[in-house]
Enzyme design. Sequence first.
Site, PDB file in Angstrom:
ATOM      1  N   ALA A 185     -10.416  17.148  63.154  1.00 35.09           N
ATOM      2  CA  ALA A 185     -11.852  17.324  63.294  1.00 35.09           C
ATOM      3  C   ALA A 185     -12.353  16.139  64.114  1.00 35.09           C
ATOM      4  CB  ALA A 185     -12.498  17.346  61.922  1.00 35.09           C
ATOM      5  N   GLY A 194      -7.617  18.354  60.770  1.00 35.65           N
ATOM      6  CA  GLY A 194      -8.117  19.705  61.029  1.00 35.65           C
ATOM      7  C   GLY A 194      -7.216  20.486  61.974  1.00 35.65           C
ATOM      8  N   GLU A 224      -4.668  21.903  59.887  1.00 38.18           N
ATOM      9  CA  GLU A 224      -5.298  22.906  59.022  1.00 38.18           C
ATOM     10  C   GLU A 224      -5.593  24.211  59.769  1.00 38.18           C
ATOM     11  OE1 GLU A 224      -7.997  19.632  57.875  1.00 38.18           O
ATOM     12  OE2 GLU A 224      -7.842  20.435  55.857  1.00 38.18           O
ATOM     13  N   GLU A 279      -6.132  12.077  56.922  1.00 38.63           N
ATOM     14  CA  GLU A 279      -7.522  11.797  56.579  1.00 38.63           C
ATOM     15  C   GLU A 279      -7.678  10.617  55.634  1.00 38.63           C
ATOM     16  OE1 GLU A 279      -6.119  14.829  56.611  1.00 38.63           O
ATOM     17  OE2 GLU A 279      -7.512  16.323  57.410  1.00 38.63           O
TER      18      GLU A 279
HETATM   19  N1  CAA Z   1     -11.777  12.927  66.827  1.00 37.96           N
HETATM   20  C1  CAA Z   1     -12.402  12.446  67.908  1.00 37.96           C
HETATM   21  N2  CAA Z   1     -11.760  11.902  68.971  1.00 37.96           N
HETATM   22  C2  CAA Z   1     -10.425  11.845  68.906  1.00 37.96           C
HETATM   23  C3  CAA Z   1      -9.692  12.325  67.805  1.00 37.96           C
HETATM   24  C4  CAA Z   1     -10.429  12.902  66.726  1.00 37.96           C
HETATM   25  N3  CAA Z   1      -9.830  13.416  65.659  1.00 37.96           N
HETATM   26  N4  CAA Z   1      -8.386  12.096  68.021  1.00 37.96           N
HETATM   27  C5  CAA Z   1      -8.294  11.533  69.226  1.00 37.96           C
HETATM   28  N5  CAA Z   1      -9.512  11.356  69.772  1.00 37.96           N
HETATM   29  C6  CAA Z   1      -9.861  10.755  71.063  1.00 37.96           C
HETATM   30  C7  CAA Z   1      -9.728   9.236  71.017  1.00 37.96           C
HETATM   31  O1  CAA Z   1     -10.869   8.653  70.462  1.00 37.96           O
HETATM   32  C8  CAA Z   1      -9.552   8.935  72.476  1.00 37.96           C
HETATM   33  O2  CAA Z   1     -10.805   8.986  73.111  1.00 37.96           O
HETATM   34  P1  CAA Z   1     -11.300   7.758  74.074  1.00 37.96           P
HETATM   35  O3  CAA Z   1     -10.340   7.832  75.221  1.00 37.96           O
HETATM   36  O4  CAA Z   1     -12.694   8.143  74.414  1.00 37.96           O
HETATM   37  O5  CAA Z   1     -11.148   6.524  73.277  1.00 37.96           O
HETATM   38  C9  CAA Z   1      -8.735  10.120  72.992  1.00 37.96           C
HETATM   39  O6  CAA Z   1      -8.929  11.158  72.031  1.00 37.96           O
HETATM   40  C10 CAA Z   1      -7.250   9.822  73.101  1.00 37.96           C
HETATM   41  O7  CAA Z   1      -6.814   9.362  71.830  1.00 37.96           O
HETATM   42  P2  CAA Z   1      -5.987   8.007  71.627  1.00 37.96           P
HETATM   43  O8  CAA Z   1      -6.339   7.007  72.686  1.00 37.96           O
HETATM   44  O9  CAA Z   1      -6.161   7.566  70.205  1.00 37.96           O
HETATM   45  O10 CAA Z   1      -4.497   8.520  71.884  1.00 37.96           O
HETATM   46  P3  CAA Z   1      -3.146   7.907  71.319  1.00 37.96           P
HETATM   47  O11 CAA Z   1      -2.040   8.565  72.053  1.00 37.96           O
HETATM   48  O12 CAA Z   1      -3.187   6.412  71.337  1.00 37.96           O
HETATM   49  O13 CAA Z   1      -3.085   8.360  69.779  1.00 37.96           O
HETATM   50  C11 CAA Z   1      -3.325   9.902  67.941  1.00 37.96           C
HETATM   51  C12 CAA Z   1      -2.949   9.694  69.437  1.00 37.96           C
HETATM   52  C13 CAA Z   1      -2.244   9.224  67.087  1.00 37.96           C
HETATM   53  C14 CAA Z   1      -3.320  11.394  67.699  1.00 37.96           C
HETATM   54  C15 CAA Z   1      -4.700   9.282  67.659  1.00 37.96           C
HETATM   55  O14 CAA Z   1      -5.626   9.750  68.619  1.00 37.96           O
HETATM   56  C16 CAA Z   1      -5.240   9.585  66.289  1.00 37.96           C
HETATM   57  O15 CAA Z   1      -4.799   9.011  65.316  1.00 37.96           O
HETATM   58  N6  CAA Z   1      -6.264  10.493  66.224  1.00 37.96           N
HETATM   59  C17 CAA Z   1      -6.966  10.784  64.988  1.00 37.96           C
HETATM   60  C18 CAA Z   1      -6.102  11.599  64.055  1.00 37.96           C
HETATM   61  C19 CAA Z   1      -6.871  11.867  62.778  1.00 37.96           C
HETATM   62  O16 CAA Z   1      -7.183  10.969  62.030  1.00 37.96           O
HETATM   63  N7  CAA Z   1      -7.164  13.146  62.519  1.00 37.96           N
HETATM   64  C20 CAA Z   1      -7.901  13.556  61.332  1.00 37.96           C
HETATM   65  C21 CAA Z   1      -9.373  13.665  61.655  1.00 37.96           C
HETATM   66  S1  CAA Z   1     -10.391  13.941  60.225  1.00 37.96           S
HETATM   67  C22 CAA Z   1     -10.163  15.578  59.882  1.00 37.96           C
HETATM   68  O17 CAA Z   1      -9.513  16.318  60.580  1.00 37.96           O
HETATM   69  C23 CAA Z   1     -10.852  16.058  58.628  1.00 37.96           C
HETATM   70  C24 CAA Z   1     -10.442  17.408  58.188  1.00 37.96           C
HETATM   71  O18 CAA Z   1      -9.791  17.615  57.193  1.00 37.96           O
HETATM   72  C25 CAA Z   1     -10.830  18.575  58.903  1.00 37.96           C
END
Ligand code: CAA
Length: 259
Positions: free
Chosen positions: A67, A110, A113, A133
């Site tokens: 998400a 998400g 999911e 999360e």
């Molecule tokens: N939401 C918003 N933006 C996101 C995102 C997310 N879930 N995941 C990645 N992005 C964005 C980053 O902010 C980044 O944007 P900027 O260039 O503007 O900074 C871009 O995508 C590229 O991401 P990274 O630079 O972080 O890429 P990476 O290769 O270094 O890392 C990753 C990849 C390990 C997937 C890392 O992006 C990450 O950990 N993302 C979040 C994963 C996460 O926590 N997901 C759960 C979200 S909460 C949820 O989903 C609740 C639910 O139950 C529904």
Amino acid sequence: MTDYSAILVETKGAVTLVTLNRPEALNALNSKVLDELIHAFAAYDSDPSQHCLVLTGSGEKAFAAGADIKEMQSQGFSDMYNANFFAGWEQVTRTRKPWIAAVNGFALGGGCEVAMMADFIIASDTAKFGQPEIKLGVTPGMGGSQRLTLAIGKSKAMEMCLTGRMMGAEEAERSGLVARVVPAAQLLEEALKTAETIAAMPPLAAVANKEMVNAAFEMPLAQGINFERRLFHGLFGSEDQKEGMAAFVEKRPGNWTGQ
Ligand code: CAA
């Protein structure tokens, strides 16, 4: 609505291909993505020319990295509760016709999911699944705690939710989360080929098969078996049952009407 911007929608014969299209945010699922998916899935479900759908992510890196954290960051409890945030995903899960998730990279939070909402998952060998999360101070919110546990069992699901660790494609297949792993370069081709196979099946039987497998998650065994048997009986009122059995006996391919 056909002017989608957060997703791409194409039809390939009887198969609809939907691509999450926010590669700059690793296809993070914001409200616009959800609104467009709800529309695209409803359009697919009501289009008599379409018989299977594939959902994938744009770019090589991610199916969906979760998400959209930036959209949720400033929300409070009452904002989330009053909006019943994420409830819209239930509309996607109500899709009656078959659909496949083709997971081409990160499927986190998400993203994992949504993949689990699909009827089954085909993963590239580069896919990574996770429910991270907890690292954000929250929990899964789109069904992950339930669907992951049903898919891979308590011990692994609990470990993944509590540590936030990612699971690679090979482990995901071994654990029963995904149906099949294919080389990344062939993922879309393989997913579309599988979708074409399903799309060529008698459509009533496809929906009935989907309904009864899903009933296994909702019903006690005796009730589920009764549901299966009644649906099986019901198909004997269809043209496609007559055609399917006649085609078998006459050693020819079936010609389906969907009636
Ligand atoms: N939401 C918003 N933006 C996101 C995102 C997310 N879930 N995941 C990645 N992005 C964005 C980053 O902010 C980044 O944007 P900027 O260039 O503007 O900074 C871009 O995508 C590229 O991401 P990274 O630079 O972080 O890429 P990476 O290769 O270094 O890392 C990753 C990849 C390990 C997937 C890392 O992006 C990450 O950990 N993302 C979040 C994963 C996460 O926590 N997901 C759960 C979200 S909460 C949820 O989903 C609740 C639910 O139950 C529904």
